[in-house]
Design a protein around this motif. Structure first.
Motif, PDB file in Angstrom:
ATOM      1  N   ILE A   1       0.874  -1.187   0.000  1.00  0.00           N
ATOM      2  CA  ILE A   1       0.000   0.000   0.000  1.00  0.00           C
ATOM      3  C   ILE A   1       0.905   1.228   0.000  1.00  0.00           C
ATOM      4  CG2 ILE A   1      -1.882   1.218   1.199  1.00  0.00           C
ATOM      5  CD1 ILE A   1      -2.721  -1.642   0.583  1.00  0.00           C
ATOM      6  N   ASN A   2       0.662   2.185  -0.888  1.00  0.00           N
ATOM      7  CA  ASN A   2       1.504   3.385  -0.936  1.00  0.00           C
ATOM      8  C   ASN A   2       0.674   4.593  -0.511  1.00  0.00           C
ATOM      9  OD1 ASN A   2       2.759   5.840  -2.213  1.00  0.00           O
ATOM     10  ND2 ASN A   2       4.337   4.310  -2.702  1.00  0.00           N
ATOM     11  N   MET A   3       1.166   5.323   0.499  1.00  0.00           N
ATOM     12  CA  MET A   3       0.470   6.536   0.973  1.00  0.00           C
ATOM     13  C   MET A   3       1.306   7.761   0.623  1.00  0.00           C
ATOM     14  SD  MET A   3      -2.364   5.480   2.154  1.00  0.00           S
ATOM     15  CE  MET A   3      -2.894   7.116   2.653  1.00  0.00           C
ATOM     16  N   GLY A   4       1.973   7.687  -0.499  1.00  0.00           N
ATOM     17  CA  GLY A   4       2.972   8.681  -0.860  1.00  0.00           C
ATOM     18  C   GLY A   4       4.334   8.087  -0.537  1.00  0.00           C
ATOM     19  N   ASN A   5       4.364   7.290   0.528  1.00  0.00           N
ATOM     20  CA  ASN A   5       5.553   6.490   0.870  1.00  0.00           C
ATOM     21  C   ASN A   5       5.152   5.015   0.869  1.00  0.00           C
ATOM     22  OD1 ASN A   5       3.936   6.602   3.155  1.00  0.00           O
ATOM     23  ND2 ASN A   5       5.615   6.947   4.593  1.00  0.00           N
ATOM     24  N   PRO A   6       6.101   4.110   0.660  1.00  0.00           N
ATOM     25  CA  PRO A   6       5.760   2.692   0.489  1.00  0.00           C
ATOM     26  C   PRO A   6       5.559   1.958   1.813  1.00  0.00           C
ATOM     27  CG  PRO A   6       8.106   3.014   0.160  1.00  0.00           C
ATOM     28  CD  PRO A   6       7.536   4.376   0.419  1.00  0.00           C
ATOM     29  N   HIS A   7       4.602   1.027   1.825  1.00  0.00           N
ATOM     30  CA  HIS A   7       4.320   0.210   3.010  1.00  0.00           C
ATOM     31  C   HIS A   7       4.050  -1.231   2.575  1.00  0.00           C
ATOM     32  CE1 HIS A   7       3.845   3.615   5.841  1.00  0.00           C
ATOM     33  NE2 HIS A   7       3.512   4.270   4.733  1.00  0.00           N
ATOM     34  N   LEU A   8       4.576  -2.165   3.373  1.00  0.00           N
ATOM     35  CA  LEU A   8       4.247  -3.586   3.215  1.00  0.00           C
ATOM     36  C   LEU A   8       3.525  -4.001   4.495  1.00  0.00           C
ATOM     37  CD1 LEU A   8       4.458  -6.249   1.604  1.00  0.00           C
ATOM     38  CD2 LEU A   8       6.646  -6.656   2.793  1.00  0.00           C
ATOM     39  N   VAL A   9       2.229  -4.274   4.379  1.00  0.00           N
ATOM     40  CA  VAL A   9       1.396  -4.585   5.544  1.00  0.00           C
ATOM     41  C   VAL A   9       1.240  -6.097   5.669  1.00  0.00           C
ATOM     42  CG1 VAL A   9      -0.878  -4.276   6.616  1.00  0.00           C
ATOM     43  CG2 VAL A   9       0.121  -2.420   5.244  1.00  0.00           C
ATOM     44  N   LEU A  10       1.553  -6.613   6.868  1.00  0.00           N
ATOM     45  CA  LEU A  10       1.391  -8.051   7.135  1.00  0.00           C
ATOM     46  C   LEU A  10       0.234  -8.213   8.121  1.00  0.00           C
ATOM     47  CD1 LEU A  10       5.182  -8.912   7.670  1.00  0.00           C
ATOM     48  CD2 LEU A  10       3.879  -9.007   5.530  1.00  0.00           C
ATOM     49  N   LEU A  11      -0.955  -8.578   7.603  1.00  0.00           N
ATOM     50  CA  LEU A  11      -2.107  -8.797   8.482  1.00  0.00           C
ATOM     51  C   LEU A  11      -1.925 -10.117   9.226  1.00  0.00           C
ATOM     52  CD1 LEU A  11      -5.214  -7.812   6.262  1.00  0.00           C
ATOM     53  CD2 LEU A  11      -4.118  -6.471   8.088  1.00  0.00           C
ATOM     54  N   ASP A  12      -2.309 -10.135  10.525  1.00  0.00           N
ATOM     55  CA  ASP A  12      -2.266 -11.367  11.340  1.00  0.00           C
ATOM     56  C   ASP A  12      -0.846 -11.871  11.562  1.00  0.00           C
ATOM     57  OD1 ASP A  12      -5.027 -12.341   9.293  1.00  0.00           O
ATOM     58  OD2 ASP A  12      -5.101 -11.358  11.263  1.00  0.00           O
ATOM     59  N   GLN A  13       0.142 -11.006  11.376  1.00  0.00           N
ATOM     60  CA  GLN A  13       1.524 -11.378  11.700  1.00  0.00           C
ATOM     61  C   GLN A  13       1.815 -10.948  13.133  1.00  0.00           C
ATOM     62  OE1 GLN A  13       3.281 -13.035   9.454  1.00  0.00           O
ATOM     63  NE2 GLN A  13       5.043 -13.297  10.827  1.00  0.00           N
ATOM     64  N   PRO A  14       2.359 -11.830  13.987  1.00  0.00           N
ATOM     65  CA  PRO A  14       2.594 -11.432  15.385  1.00  0.00           C
ATOM     66  C   PRO A  14       3.358 -10.115  15.490  1.00  0.00           C
ATOM     67  CG  PRO A  14       3.033 -13.776  15.109  1.00  0.00           C
ATOM     68  CD  PRO A  14       2.770 -13.230  13.727  1.00  0.00           C
ATOM     69  N   LEU A  15       2.856  -9.197  16.319  1.00  0.00           N
ATOM     70  CA  LEU A  15       3.484  -7.861  16.432  1.00  0.00           C
ATOM     71  C   LEU A  15       4.925  -7.979  16.919  1.00  0.00           C
ATOM     72  CD1 LEU A  15       0.555  -5.788  18.030  1.00  0.00           C
ATOM     73  CD2 LEU A  15       0.886  -6.543  15.679  1.00  0.00           C
ATOM     74  N   GLU A  16       5.187  -9.040  17.719  1.00  0.00           N
ATOM     75  CA  GLU A  16       6.538  -9.163  18.282  1.00  0.00           C
ATOM     76  C   GLU A  16       7.569  -9.569  17.221  1.00  0.00           C
ATOM     77  OE1 GLU A  16       3.831 -10.384  19.608  1.00  0.00           O
ATOM     78  OE2 GLU A  16       3.801 -12.558  19.350  1.00  0.00           O
TER      79      GLU A  16
END
Ligand SMILES: N[C@H](CCC[C@H](N)C(=O)O)C(=O)O
Length: 284
Positions: free
Chosen positions: A160-175
């Protein structure tokens, strides 16, 4: 190279902290070495980034985002909220909205006022962009949504790009953020590097930890919260056209994702911390 700003102003948005330099008079920005030094938490002022405010022909100011590693980012959601507090609190006025020129376009920002000036800012962040040209799907102009991250078959990501790049991992442990973040930040299919969000869907919205490009783990990330909410809406895990709560280590941001992804909204608190004199870079 130092800057034409005589003073610096320290702000934070949920612990994502920034040094604001008002360079609109002299118009001279800082270089990478100066921003690295200012951000150093032992040898400098200490911050996740520096926000230089420069003259703009089309808005109240042009904001340049310097990460703590000296790299420049196209956009910064928490940073823009801090810049808005500086610009409005130093204007002597209480406007309903102001416009700031950023690497993601000219964005409209709506201040909310408290007893000590601007206390909260809502930003019209513009559209979420879904094409990551260097990912396998990008070559055919397709979005990368919930697919196996190349070279990491156990990970499914949303680019997802909000002007800057992001790779989102849904359901990936936050730790996993401190272990996997630095690896994925430099994934070869993101030639500009990327921010990486580790996200859990909750009853009220999302919980997220962000490994930021050029900064590492931060207390909060505005564009990261937007990217996480967009991914959750596209995955049909959360509703579009509703305010969603994104809980980060530093606190809650609120995000609204329209069904056509055209104008993502970010809302959250902002705080002034202290001001100081900008010295010349030691040893220069
Ligand atoms: N490190 C980010 C910029 C700051 C983003 C974050 N602090 C925010 O609030 O959006 C990048 O290189 O894209």
């Amino acid at each position: 190279m130092s800057t034409t700003a005589e003073f610096f102003f320290k702000y934070h948005g949920l612990g994502n902290d920034f040094i604001v330099l008002d360079c609109r008079q002299g118009g001279t920005d800082i270089d990478a070495k100066f921003s690295q030094w200012l951000c150093d938490r032992r040898r400098g002022v200490g911050a996740d980034g520096v926000l230089s405010l420069l003259p703009s022909d089309t808005a109240l100011a042009r904001m340049v985002v310097h990460n703590s590693d000296g790299s420049i980012a196209e956009m910064c959601g928490n940073g823009l909220r801090c810049a808005v507090k500086y610009l409005v609190d130093h204007s002597g006025e209480k406007p309903e909205r102001i416009e700031v020129e950023t690497g993601a376009g000219i964005l409209t920002c709506m201040p909310g006022y408290g007893t000590d000036g601007v206390a909260e800012v809502e930003i019209s962040m513009g559209p979420a962009r879904l094409i990551a040209p260097n990912l396998p799907s990008g070559a055919t102009g397709q979005p990368f949504l919930g697919e196996a991250v190349p070279g990491h078959s156990g990970l499914r990501g949303y680019a997802i790009n909000m002007g800057n790049p992001h790779l989102v991992l849904l359901d990936q442990p936050l730790e996993d953020a401190s272990r996997l973040g630095p690896v994925l930040e430099r994934h070869p299919d993101f030639p500009e590097r990327t921010n990486v969000e580790f996200v859990r869907v909750t009853e009220e919205g999302l919980a997220a930890v962000v490994w930021e490009r050029g900064c590492g783990l931060t207390e909060a990330c505005g564009t990261g919260a937007c990217a996480a909410a967009v991914a959750a809406v596209l995955a049909r895990r959360l509703p579009a056209d509703a305010w969603l709560r994104v809980t980060l280590p530093g606190g809650d941001l609120h995000i609204r994702v329209p069904s056509d992804l055209s104008d993502v909204r970010l809302r959250g608190p902002v705080s002034f911390v202290f001001t100081g004199v900008v010295p010349d870079l030691p040893g220069r």
